[in-house]
Every structure is written in structure tokens, then in C-alpha cells.
Design an enzyme around this catalytic site. Structure first.
Site, PDB file in Angstrom:
ATOM      1  N   LYS A 194       0.868  -1.180   0.000  1.00 42.29           N
ATOM      2  CA  LYS A 194       0.000   0.000   0.000  1.00 42.29           C
ATOM      3  C   LYS A 194       0.904   1.228   0.000  1.00 42.29           C
ATOM      4  O   LYS A 194       1.447   1.623   1.036  1.00 42.29           O
ATOM      5  CB  LYS A 194      -0.902  -0.034   1.246  1.00 42.29           C
ATOM      6  CG  LYS A 194      -1.991   0.996   1.242  1.00 42.29           C
ATOM      7  CD  LYS A 194      -1.426   2.266   1.801  1.00 42.29           C
ATOM      8  CE  LYS A 194      -2.375   3.376   2.023  1.00 42.29           C
ATOM      9  NZ  LYS A 194      -1.874   4.598   1.364  1.00 42.29           N
ATOM     10  N   GLU A 269       8.753   1.213  11.619  1.00 45.58           N
ATOM     11  CA  GLU A 269       9.858   2.137  11.320  1.00 45.58           C
ATOM     12  C   GLU A 269       9.260   3.533  11.352  1.00 45.58           C
ATOM     13  O   GLU A 269       8.615   3.955  10.398  1.00 45.58           O
ATOM     14  CB  GLU A 269      10.442   1.849   9.922  1.00 45.58           C
ATOM     15  CG  GLU A 269      10.957   0.429   9.734  1.00 45.58           C
ATOM     16  CD  GLU A 269      12.392   0.258  10.222  1.00 45.58           C
ATOM     17  OE1 GLU A 269      12.941   1.212  10.825  1.00 45.58           O
ATOM     18  OE2 GLU A 269      12.955  -0.821  10.022  1.00 45.58           O
ATOM     19  N   CYS A 303      13.422  10.215   7.725  1.00 44.24           N
ATOM     20  CA  CYS A 303      13.212   9.773   9.106  1.00 44.24           C
ATOM     21  C   CYS A 303      14.489   9.914   9.912  1.00 44.24           C
ATOM     22  O   CYS A 303      14.463  10.266  11.083  1.00 44.24           O
ATOM     23  CB  CYS A 303      12.728   8.337   9.126  1.00 44.24           C
ATOM     24  SG  CYS A 303      13.820   7.229   8.239  1.00 44.24           S
ATOM     25  N   GLU A 402       9.554  16.230  15.697  1.00 48.68           N
ATOM     26  CA  GLU A 402      10.005  15.953  14.328  1.00 48.68           C
ATOM     27  C   GLU A 402       9.338  16.958  13.393  1.00 48.68           C
ATOM     28  O   GLU A 402       8.114  16.949  13.230  1.00 48.68           O
ATOM     29  CB  GLU A 402       9.618  14.524  13.929  1.00 48.68           C
ATOM     30  CG  GLU A 402      10.208  14.121  12.601  1.00 48.68           C
ATOM     31  CD  GLU A 402       9.759  12.746  12.134  1.00 48.68           C
ATOM     32  OE1 GLU A 402       8.553  12.439  12.261  1.00 48.68           O
ATOM     33  OE2 GLU A 402      10.603  11.991  11.644  1.00 48.68           O
TER      34      GLU A 402
HETATM   35  P1  NAD Z   1       1.894   8.501   7.752  1.00 44.63           P
HETATM   36  O1  NAD Z   1       1.972   7.671   8.964  1.00 44.63           O
HETATM   37  O2  NAD Z   1       0.868   9.556   7.675  1.00 44.63           O
HETATM   38  O3  NAD Z   1       1.644   7.568   6.456  1.00 44.63           O
HETATM   39  C1  NAD Z   1       2.428   6.434   6.189  1.00 44.63           C
HETATM   40  C2  NAD Z   1       1.578   5.412   5.464  1.00 44.63           C
HETATM   41  O4  NAD Z   1       0.539   4.992   6.338  1.00 44.63           O
HETATM   42  C3  NAD Z   1       0.899   5.942   4.212  1.00 44.63           C
HETATM   43  O5  NAD Z   1       0.911   4.941   3.219  1.00 44.63           O
HETATM   44  C4  NAD Z   1      -0.513   6.214   4.679  1.00 44.63           C
HETATM   45  O6  NAD Z   1      -1.463   6.137   3.653  1.00 44.63           O
HETATM   46  C5  NAD Z   1      -0.701   5.090   5.665  1.00 44.63           C
HETATM   47  N1  NAD Z   1      -1.777   5.336   6.643  1.00 44.63           N
HETATM   48  C6  NAD Z   1      -2.271   6.528   7.067  1.00 44.63           C
HETATM   49  N2  NAD Z   1      -3.268   6.340   7.946  1.00 44.63           N
HETATM   50  C7  NAD Z   1      -3.422   5.001   8.085  1.00 44.63           C
HETATM   51  C8  NAD Z   1      -4.274   4.177   8.857  1.00 44.63           C
HETATM   52  N3  NAD Z   1      -5.222   4.698   9.672  1.00 44.63           N
HETATM   53  N4  NAD Z   1      -4.126   2.840   8.775  1.00 44.63           N
HETATM   54  C9  NAD Z   1      -3.174   2.300   7.987  1.00 44.63           C
HETATM   55  N5  NAD Z   1      -2.351   3.028   7.208  1.00 44.63           N
HETATM   56  C10 NAD Z   1      -2.466   4.364   7.262  1.00 44.63           C
HETATM   57  O7  NAD Z   1       3.344   9.065   7.561  1.00 44.63           O
HETATM   58  P2  NAD Z   1       3.874  10.056   6.443  1.00 44.63           P
HETATM   59  O8  NAD Z   1       3.482  11.435   6.772  1.00 44.63           O
HETATM   60  O9  NAD Z   1       3.480   9.519   5.106  1.00 44.63           O
HETATM   61  O10 NAD Z   1       5.448   9.845   6.603  1.00 44.63           O
HETATM   62  C11 NAD Z   1       6.206  10.602   7.450  1.00 44.63           C
HETATM   63  C12 NAD Z   1       6.582   9.834   8.694  1.00 44.63           C
HETATM   64  O11 NAD Z   1       7.202   8.597   8.352  1.00 44.63           O
HETATM   65  C13 NAD Z   1       7.603  10.597   9.508  1.00 44.63           C
HETATM   66  O12 NAD Z   1       7.292  10.518  10.878  1.00 44.63           O
HETATM   67  C14 NAD Z   1       8.896   9.845   9.208  1.00 44.63           C
HETATM   68  O13 NAD Z   1       9.880   9.987  10.187  1.00 44.63           O
HETATM   69  C15 NAD Z   1       8.418   8.456   9.079  1.00 44.63           C
HETATM   70  N6  NAD Z   1       9.388   7.639   8.315  1.00 44.63           N
HETATM   71  C16 NAD Z   1      10.112   6.699   8.986  1.00 44.63           C
HETATM   72  C17 NAD Z   1      11.065   5.950   8.314  1.00 44.63           C
HETATM   73  C18 NAD Z   1      11.872   4.903   9.040  1.00 44.63           C
HETATM   74  O14 NAD Z   1      12.460   4.063   8.391  1.00 44.63           O
HETATM   75  N7  NAD Z   1      11.943   4.903  10.360  1.00 44.63           N
HETATM   76  C19 NAD Z   1      11.278   6.143   6.951  1.00 44.63           C
HETATM   77  C20 NAD Z   1      10.516   7.108   6.294  1.00 44.63           C
HETATM   78  C21 NAD Z   1       9.557   7.846   7.000  1.00 44.63           C
END
Ligand code: NAD
Length: 500
Positions: A194, A269, A303, A402
Site C-alpha cells: 500500500k 519504522e 526519518c 520531528e
Molecule cells: P503517515 O503515517 O501519515 O503515512 C504512512 C503510510 O501509512 C501511508 O501509506 C498512509 O497512507 C498510511 N496510513 C495513514 N493512515 C493510516 C491508517 N489509519 N491505517 C493504515 N495506514 C495508514 O506518515 P507520512 O506522513 O506519510 O510519513 C512521514 C513519517 O514517516 C515521519 O514521521 C517519518 O519519520 C516516518 N518515516 C520513517 C522511516 C523509518 O524508516 N523509520 C522512513 C521514512 C519515513
């Protein structure tokens, strides 16, 4: 023009002719059950880039069934029947094809994420390298023989979970797909991916490339859509046996709750507020490029961004001055012009970052430098001026939360103990860097840092595909990347055979 009029194939990806308006389920590209679409916006200029399918629970159900069928299909050549070596060879073929299309993938990422071309290309090369690494490793994950009671032979086996879910964010789609889907396929799982609703073109392009490489139907299914619809349905589906989630802490906790209901393992992650610690004896010439790049790469939407720079007092002013000089030289521009810093992902993300810039102003913090935003930038683009803030108190929100934008806080410290107190003093624990010429101190500090990776006299090790990665505290748990990921994407089964 309606969103449905904009399939990506004809516009921007003639060499990878997938249809962005479709989902991929069981090897077939088709519209979502809802027949509805979402719009992708090009963050460099705010224009409508493409339409994507708005998948929903029915599509997830079909994708999970297709993945299960790929595992259970009794026919030769189907996914579940392939040997580990055959899976490995397939991943190597996928790797070669990804590399052959690296330029097109970089272009898609530039248009979709706003990622400068060089960075997009580096992500495509990293995706190819993940597939190469996991392709090579597929037939090298062994169980163990276990010395047990007389009359028995006992050993352990590594088996796939079954259907694995991969929920990825928009900031590094290719790298995150490489490390999670690559490792899961190597171990023989069937995946439902997804991608993020803000940026999913390279996920779809990758699925198309995987098909061209000969990946059997159903081994990889892709369902774009909204997080609260598709992501939630996937995380709760009873047919899913493992979830790999990369994203925010907020959604990560929802995913963990969903996984708990089905009693399945989950890798989280999540975010970070990672420090680089600069001691007074550090080689500053070596450190400087890493201090700045780790804050502004991908417009700070990383991240493991080094959003906190901790500097020992004797060199504090010098480090701030030299970082400021680099900030002033940064070129900000549209992603296809391959600038140092492109736009952020969306106007929503820009507003969030602007909120922090306003807070910096209201708090009277010392802005040591801000890169210039040229007048020629497209008006509807999502640009933020990279900003370096000095003398930040360790407990200020700028140093605790963050921001996920090109904003770095420089914090002074006196001595090792204070450096550690500040470095460990946030809710996160993902990555840290230590700069010093004193080897004993480097190791002493590294051992006391609360995080998943520590880099000494470097930061990030150039991506380090071989290096296990993941967090502690609110940065999550479980490890991806490296060989370690293969254990996470498999189940250990023990056999005990009584023969005497
Ligand atoms: P997000 O959590 O909003 O979205 C991530 C994914 O989750 C997307 O595909 C989104 O559609 C999905 N999602 C959203 N709501 C959901 C729900 N209720 N149920 C299931 N899936 C759902 O995060 P973002 O804004 O897209 O990404 C930024 C965040 O990701 C930052 O906090 C960043 O640090 C983190 N990140 C972490 C890593 C790592 O490896 N640790 C890598 C990249 C990004």
C-alpha cells in the site's frame, strides 16, 4: 480536466507503461472496485500530475486472496512452488531491470515527490541494490541443528509468514519498498503493498518492472488509496500474517493495535529527532558536509534526518558559521532542475513546517542562516527556505519534535555527559552520529546512545543497505535492511524427530 483523464503512462513514463489509475491484483491491472480516483499533485509547481486508483477494503480483500493463492497454487512455476534459489534469481532479474530504468524512475520520483533528480536516481540504485542483496541472500538463510535428547534429531527451519503487508510513506518510496518487499519476497512471502496517497508512481512502476522480470502473478499486489481506507483495511485483514509499516508514530500505534487484534508480528519504522554530536576535537572539515546534508537531503523529509546538531562549546561558533555558509549557498528549485533542495511533498506539509518557522520567530530564536527562495520558483510549488537555528535550548519544541522539513537546530553542550543527556533526551531513538578523534570516547558514547544505529565520523554510511536499521522508543521496533530483515520476514519452525 477531470482527474480520471490523467493516466501516467502517456505523460511521463513511456518506458514503463503501467497504468497509474489501476490497482495490481493477482497479476492483473484493473480499476479499483469503487471506480474512484485520487489526484497526484506535482509539488514542484502544484499542477495535476496523474490520477491514481482509490482502492478500498474490497480491493484489499482481493489482493490478500490473490497473494494467498500465489502461495497455495499447486502449479509448477507459481510463486509458492519456487525454490529459494529460483526466488533469488528472480530478484536479481528485477534488480537489473530497475537499474536499466533508473533514469525514468528518478524522473517519476522527481515529479511525484519533488525529489531532485540525483537523489531520485540514488533511490533507484538503492532499490536495485536491495534486490541484489536479498536476491543473493534468498538461498542462504539456514536453520540450525539442535543437540537434543538421545534418540532424537532436532533442527529449525525458516519459513515464510505467508501474506505480508507493506505500508509505506511518500518520502523514500523506492528505498522502503526495496528493503521491505525485497526481503519479504526473498523469504518466499507474498506481498500486498500500500503506497502513500501523496506519491505512489514508483511503487506502481516497480510492480510493472517486477512483472516484466517474470515475478509470478500474486507475489506482489499493489493497492493505492487513502491510509484510513486502504491502509486500515490492510492492517486489519485476517489473512495478513505480518505487517511492515513505515510512517508516523500516530499511525504506527494504530497499526500495532490492528496487528495485536490478529496476534501478528509488526515492524514499525517510525520518526526521529536524530542528533549528530560534534566534539571539540572532531575533524570539522570531514564533518561539515555531513552535518548539513543530513538535514537538508530530501528537503529534510527523512526519518533519519540529523535535525539536531549538538556541538561542544569551544567549536560552537565555528561550526555554526561554517554550516551557515553552506546554507546560504544552497540552491532551492523544481525537482527536474536537480537543485540541492526541492519542494516539500505538499502544501499541507509546507504549512506544518511554516508553523515551526513561525514558532522560531515568536520564540526569538537565533536564525543563523536561511537559504534564499528565488523569485523564479513556480507560485504553486511547495517550497520552504532551509533554515539553520542556533543556540536552541534542548527542551525547546524545535529540538524535541520531528519537523520533517529542512530545519536544523544547533545546540551547545559542555562535555560528554551533557551531550548524552541531550542526545537521549527526546521521545525518539532512531540514528545518531558522533564526531571525535578520540576512539575511546567515540565507543563510550556510542554504547550509551539510545537508538538503533550510531555512525562514528560519518553519518548514514551512504545508505548502508547491509546495515540493520530501526529504532527504539517512539522510533519503533523491529529491524529492516541487512541480513537481519530476513529473520523478521520469516518464521522459525522447530522439528524434533524420534528415531530410536
Ligand atoms: P503517515 O503515517 O501519515 O503515512 C504512512 C503510510 O501509512 C501511508 O501509506 C498512509 O497512507 C498510511 N496510513 C495513514 N493512515 C493510516 C491508517 N489509519 N491505517 C493504515 N495506514 C495508514 O506518515 P507520512 O506522513 O506519510 O510519513 C512521514 C513519517 O514517516 C515521519 O514521521 C517519518 O519519520 C516516518 N518515516 C520513517 C522511516 C523509518 O524508516 N523509520 C522512513 C521514512 C519515513
Amino acid at each position: 480536466m477531470s482527474a480520471t483523464d490523467v493516466p501516467v503512462s502517456s505523460l511521463i513514463s513511456e518506458k514503463i507503461p503501467f497504468d497509474s489509475t489501476h490497482v495490481l491484483v493477482g497479476g492483473v491491472w484493473r480499476p479499483a472496485h469503487s471506480g474512484q480516483h485520487l489526484e497526484l499533485i506535482n509539488p514542484s509547481d502544484g499542477s495535476l500530475l496523474a490520477s491514481i486508483a482509490r482502492g478500498q477494503a474490497a480491493d484489499i480483500d482481493a489482493a490478500v486472496r490473490a497473494a494467498q493463492a500465489a502461495l497455495d497454487d499447486p502449479q509448477d512455476g507459481s510463486w509458492g512452488r519456487l525454490s529459494a534459489a529460483e526466488r533469488g534469481r528472480l530478484l536479481l532479474r528485477m534488480s537489473e531491470l530497475v537499474l536499466a530504468h533508473a533514469d525514468e524512475l528518478a524522473r517519476l520520483e522527481a515529479l511525484d515527490v519533488g525529489k531532485p533528480l540525483r537523489q531520485g536516481r540514488a533511490d533507484a540504485v538503492a532499490l536495485a541494490r536491495y534486490l541484489e542483496f536479498y536476491g543473493g541472500a534468498a538461498d542462504k538463510v539456514h536453520g540450525q541443528s539442535i543437540p537434543f535428547a538421545n534418540g532424537y534429531t532436532a533442527f529449525s527451519l525458516r519459513e515464510p509468514h505467508g501474506v505480508t503487508a507493506h505500508i509505506v510513506p511518500w518520502n523514500y518510496p523506492m528505498q522502503i519498498i526495496g528493503r521491505s518487499v525485497g526481503a519479504a519476497l526473498a523469504m518466499g512471502n507474498a506481498c500486498v503493498l500500500k503506497p502513500a496517497e501523496e506519491a505512489c508512481l514508483t511503487a506502481l512502476a516497480f510492480a510493472y518492472i517486477a512483472q516484466q522480470a517474470g515475478l509470478p502473478a500474486g507475489a506482489l499486489n499493489v493497492v493505492p488509496g487513502l491510509g484510513e481506507e486502504v491502509g486500515a483495511a490492510l492492517s486489519m485483514h485476517p489473512g495478513v500474517r505480518h505487517i511492515s509499516f513505515t510512517g508516523s508514530v500516530q499511525v504506527g500505534t494504530l497499526i500495532q493495535t490492528a496487528a495485536a487484534r490478529n496476534a501478528i508480528p509488526v515492524t514499525l519504522e517510525l520518526g526521529g529527532k536524530s542528533p549528530q554530536i560534534v566534539f571539540a576535537d572532531a575533524d570539522l572539515d570531514a564533518a561539515l558536509p555531513f552535518l548539513v546534508n543530513a538535514g537538508i537531503q530530501n528537503a529534510g523529509q527523512t526519518c533519519s534526518a540529523a535535525s539536531r546538531i549538538l556541538v561542544e562549546r569551544p567549536v560552537f561558533d565555528e561550526v555554526v558559521a561554517r554550516m551557515a555558509e553552506r546554507y546560504r549557498a544552497l540552491r532551492v528549485g523544481p525537482a527536474l532542475q536537480d537543485p540541492d533542495v526541492g519542494p516539500v511533498i505538499s502544501s499541507r506539509q509546507r504549512q506544518i513546517i511554516q508553523g515551526y518557522l513561525d514558532l522560531i520567530k515568536e520564540s526569538g530564536l537565533h536564525v543563523a542562516a536561511q537559504a534564499e527562495l528565488p523569485d523564479t520558483l513556480p507560485g504553486q510549488g511547495c517550497y520552504v527556505a532551509p533554515t539553520l537555528v542556533a543556540d536552541v535550548a534542548a527542551n525547546h519544541r524545535i529540538a524535541q519534535e520531528e519537523i520533517f522539513g529542512p530545519v536544523q537546530a544547533v545546540i551547545p553542550f559542555d562535555g560528554e555527559a551533557e551531550a548524552l543527556r541531550i542526545a537521549n533526551g527526546t521521545a525518539y531513538g532512531l540514528v545518531a552520529g558522533v564526531w571525535t578523534r578520540d576512539g575511546s570516547r567515540a565507543l563510550r558514547v556510542a554504547r550509551k546512545l539510545q537508538c538503533g544505529q550510531v555512525f562514528i565520523n560519518n553519518y548514514g554510511a551512504g545508505g548502508g543497505i547491509e546495515l540493520p536499521f530501526g529504532g527504539v522508543k517512539h522510533s519503533g521496533h523491529g529491524r529492516e535492511k541487512g541480513f537481519e530483515a530476513l529473520y523478521g520476514f520469516s518464521v522459525l519452525k522447530t522439528l524434533a524427530i524420534k528415531h530410536d
